[in-house]
Enzyme design. Structure first.
Site, PDB file in Angstrom:
ATOM      1  N   LEU A   1      -2.912   2.043   1.481  1.00 43.14           N
ATOM      2  CA  LEU A   1      -1.681   1.693   1.002  1.00 43.14           C
ATOM      3  C   LEU A   1      -0.743   1.888   2.665  1.00 43.14           C
ATOM      4  CD1 LEU A   1      -0.689   3.936  -1.925  1.00 43.14           C
ATOM      5  CD2 LEU A   1      -1.381   1.620  -1.969  1.00 43.14           C
ATOM      6  N   ILE A  58      -4.059   5.863   4.221  1.00 43.59           N
ATOM      7  CA  ILE A  58      -2.558   5.454   4.989  1.00 43.59           C
ATOM      8  C   ILE A  58      -2.866   4.474   6.020  1.00 43.59           C
ATOM      9  CG2 ILE A  58      -0.543   6.030   5.900  1.00 43.59           C
ATOM     10  CD1 ILE A  58      -0.855   7.356   3.508  1.00 43.59           C
ATOM     11  N   LYS A  59      -2.485   3.071   5.640  1.00 43.25           N
ATOM     12  CA  LYS A  59      -2.566   1.962   6.400  1.00 43.25           C
ATOM     13  C   LYS A  59      -1.583   2.308   7.679  1.00 43.25           C
ATOM     14  CE  LYS A  59      -4.863  -2.239   5.154  1.00 43.25           C
ATOM     15  NZ  LYS A  59      -4.446  -3.555   4.562  1.00 43.25           N
ATOM     16  N   ILE A  60      -1.960   2.051   8.876  1.00 42.32           N
ATOM     17  CA  ILE A  60      -1.047   2.338  10.056  1.00 42.32           C
ATOM     18  C   ILE A  60      -1.222   1.147  11.036  1.00 42.32           C
ATOM     19  CG2 ILE A  60      -0.500   3.712  12.014  1.00 42.32           C
ATOM     20  CD1 ILE A  60       0.005   5.397   9.707  1.00 42.32           C
TER      21      ILE A  60
END
Ligand code: E4P
Length: 218
Positions: free
Chosen positions: A57, A83-85
């Site tokens: 996400l 976590i997509k960064i």
């Protein structure tokens, strides 16, 4: 090669899961916007449907503090959240901070082997080079993926490479030949991977011959 499905549509995720070949899911704001549901509802549905598989996400904030804050909120939604960064100065700083909190990260919007090198140095769990979008601007997406795989192998980085922005079955084949850790593939392309006209022709003939030979098994 692990297969992730690059979608936020629950029907597509369930299908690939039920085929028994699903290893994870990647989403992004564009994919979530295509579900027609509130983003949180769509995301929670995915996380609950595949509780033992990683689901990426993406944060929306672009500053360090904002990204870390959002990542902590998203991480509360399920044990399988990654976590997509986005690959930026602030993003790379956030990856390091999130690692210290045991929050998994996937560095996204990666378009070069040097960006991928930095992502690995930051301790990211995953890195996502965008193969199709590299091709779109006239460069060789698979060639850049090959460079990343080679560099990572020289230093035994633990970051897993997710080949992303896959557009067609030949991309998938090239990924498999290169031995990439993971390919995140749109549902339509996974469907195409099953298909071969000779399978259809062959099955039709076997069934006709089964009739002729009066074969009934049960
Ligand atoms: C990956 O994590 C991204 O969600 C995705 O692969 C981007 O693909 P696109 O270039 O087809 O939008």
């Amino acid at each position: 090669m692990k297969i992730f499905v690059d979608t936020a549509k629950i029907e597509e995720i369930k299908k690939v899961r039920d085929w028994g070949i699903l290893d994870g899911v990647t989403t992004n704001p564009s994919l979530l916007s295509q579900t027609g549901k509130p983003w949180k509802e769509a995301a929670l549905e995915i996380l609950k449907e595949i509780p033992n598989k990683p689901v990426s996400l993406e944060v929306i904030a672009t500053d360090f503090e904002g990204m870390v804050k959002e990542a902590k909120e998203l991480a509360k939604m399920g044990d399988n959240v990654v976590i997509k960064i986005p690959f930026t100065y602030e993003g790379i700083k956030a990856v390091k901070a999130l690692k210290a909190e045991n929050i998994k990260t996937n560095v996204t919007l990666v378009f070069s082997s040097l960006q991928a090198l930095i992502a690995a140095k930051s301790g990211a769990d995953y890195v996502s080079p965008f193969i199709g979008r590299i091709d779109d601007i006239g460069y060789d997406g698979i060639g850049i993926l090959e460079e990343i795989i080679h560099i990572y192998s020289l230093y035994n980085f633990e970051t897993e490479i997710i080949a992303a922005s896959i557009r067609h079955i030949d991309h998938v084949k090239q990924c498999a030949l290169l031995g990439v850790d993971i390919a995140t593939i749109p549902f339509k392309v996974i469907e195409q991977m099953f298909k071969h006209p000779l399978t259809d022709i062959g099955l039709k003939r076997f069934l006709e011959d089964a009739k002729k030979a009066d074969i009934t098994i049960i």
